[in-house]
Each structure stands twice: as structure tokens, then as C-alpha cells.
Design an enzyme around this catalytic site. Structure first.
Site, PDB file in Angstrom:
ATOM      1  CD  GLU A   1      -2.827  85.574   7.633  1.00 53.83           C
ATOM      2  OE1 GLU A   1      -2.609  86.657   8.189  1.00 53.83           O
ATOM      3  OE2 GLU A   1      -2.225  84.526   7.921  1.00 53.83           O
ATOM      4  CB  THR A   2      -7.542  81.788   2.305  1.00 57.94           C
ATOM      5  OG1 THR A   2      -8.048  80.901   3.309  1.00 57.94           O
ATOM      6  CG2 THR A   2      -7.647  81.102   0.950  1.00 57.94           C
TER       7      THR A   2
END
Length: 240
Positions: A46-47
Site C-alpha cells: 500500500e501507499t
């Protein structure tokens, strides 16, 4: 583009361990397509993108992207982003409120880390354990005889496949089979629960959102608590 970002290691007490997270700050000028492209470039599970909140009840707003799609909530991005914001002095330490796709979530952040409770709990239907077992290279003999497979959520939904001890390590996920078996969830968690110690050995496979295996998944962890509570398997002495 002049944006500042941090790479944070979450669920660990040392660098280069745990679950990596990219946190892009002051991202309000980015479009969703640009955020998705940046997340694909980082290619981490994830970012997170931080920005100003849209309501006075929140301290900051967070948008979370896997390499292939946006999520309304995820655990390690929420924890890592809150800690990074606090570390940089962009938010105060103590009790804050995160605005995200799952709503307004309370977060407690200090110099050592952060805590988040997750979104609204929900329980989905029971699932056929045999079919899920086959999707991860296991068979009916590996299933936990006392705990059926099912779905639960605390922000985003996960499918849970309870198995006997030792089977978690032997799981060999087939991404296409997992997507076909449980297409409408964030991922499939293969879990072995020790009711004597309330310890859980878990692996989480998320090909539905472009993540083969997430090394540590907060959103699946809080959903697991919902799943076990609905099954009557949680401790009754107040421990969580």
C-alpha cells in the site's frame, strides 16, 4: 512535482523489517489516477496519501492505494501514516481523527507508534472451506473442524479459512483460484487459532487488490477479531 514522501516500516521495532509503506504528504493536488500511478510505481502492498481533512471533526485525511486499486481503509497505512505525520510535527501526538473511505476513525499516536481500531464491524456469510482450501494448495483434512470459513470486516472485508496448526506454513496460493473463490473481498486469510493461548498464525493473500501476500495486515487483523467474536471464539475476560 515537489511532493515529500517517507518510506516507513510498520509492525516492527527495527528498520528493513515489518511491512513497508510509502507515505506521500500534502497530496491534495493529485488526482486519483496520479495517486494510483504513484502507488503502482512504489509497488508496495500500500501507499498512503495524506492531505487536509474535509471536515472540522478530522485531523487529517488519508487515501490508500494498493498497486491496482484504492482501499477505503487499511491497517498498516493508517498506523504508519499517523506516525509519520506525528514524527514530522504535522499533527500533534495523542488522540487524533483520521478521515478515510471507511469514515472518521480514532487514532492514538505518539513517538513510539500509533494505534487504530478499524472501521464498522460486519460479518458476512459462511463459506465452503473445501473450495478455499484448494485455492491455497490444502485439502479438507487441513481444515479446523471447529471453526467454519467465513467473511468479516472492520473497514474492508476479508475471507477467513481456519486450518489446523502447521497448515498455514504449507499454504501455496493460486492467485486465479483465490480471485475466483472469493472475488468480492480484499483478501483471503489462512489462520490457525490456538484457543488455549489465543495466539494466531496467519498468512494473508490479496490477489484481488494486486498484492500476492501481505507480510502483516492490520485490516485483516481487526476483521479477524470480528470473525472470531461472531463465532463465539473470543476470550470472555476482556482481553483483546
Amino acid at each position: 512535482m515537489g511532493l515529500h514522501f517517507d518510506i516507513v516500516d510498520v509492525f516492527t521495532d527495527r528498520a528493513y523489517a515489518g511491512n513497508q509503506l510509502a507515505v506521500v504528504h500534502r497530496a491534495r493536488t493529485l488526482t486519483a489516477a496520479q495517486m494510483q500511478a504513484i502507488a503502482r510505481e512504489f509497488n508496495l502492498s500500500e501507499t498512503a496519501f495524506t492531505m487536509s481533512p474535509t471536515t472540522s471533526r478530522a485531523t487529517y485525511k488519508l487515501r490508500i492505494f494498493t498497486p491496482t486499486r484504492e482501499l477505503p481503509f487499511a491497517g498498516h497505512p493508517s498506523i504508519g501514516a499517523a506516525w509519520a505525520l506525528g514524527f514530522a510535527g504535522m499533527i500533534r501526538h495523542g488522540d487524533v481523527v483520521q478521515e478515510c473511505g471507511a469514515g472518521l476513525l480514532p487514532v492514538r499516536v505518539d513517538a513510539a507508534g500509533a494505534e487504530v481500531s478499524g472501521g464498522t464491524p460486519a460479518v458476512g456469510p459462511d463459506l465452503t472451506g473445501d473450495a478455499l482450501a484448494g485455492a491455497v494448495g490444502l485439502d479438507a483434512g487441513d481444515l479446523d473442524p471447529d471453526l467454519p470459513a467465513g467473511v468479516a470486516a472492520a473497514g474492508v472485508p476479508f475471507a477467513f479459512l481456519p486450518v489446523v496448526p502447521g497448515a498455514v506454513a504449507r499454504a501455496q496460493p493460486d492467485a486465479a483460484a483465490i480471485r475466483a473463490a472469493v472475488p468480492d473481498v480484499t483478501g483471503l486469510a489462512v489462520v490457525a487459532v490456538d484457543p488455549g493461548t489465543w495466539q494466531v498464525h496467519a498468512r494473508v493473500f490479496c490477489p484481488q487488490v494486486g498484492v500476492a501476500e501481505d507480510p502483516a495486515t492490520g485490516s485483516a487483523g481487526v476483521a479477524l477479531g470480528v470473525f472470531l467474536g461472531a463465532a463465539g471464539c473470543c476470550p470472555t475476560d476482556g482481553r483483546r
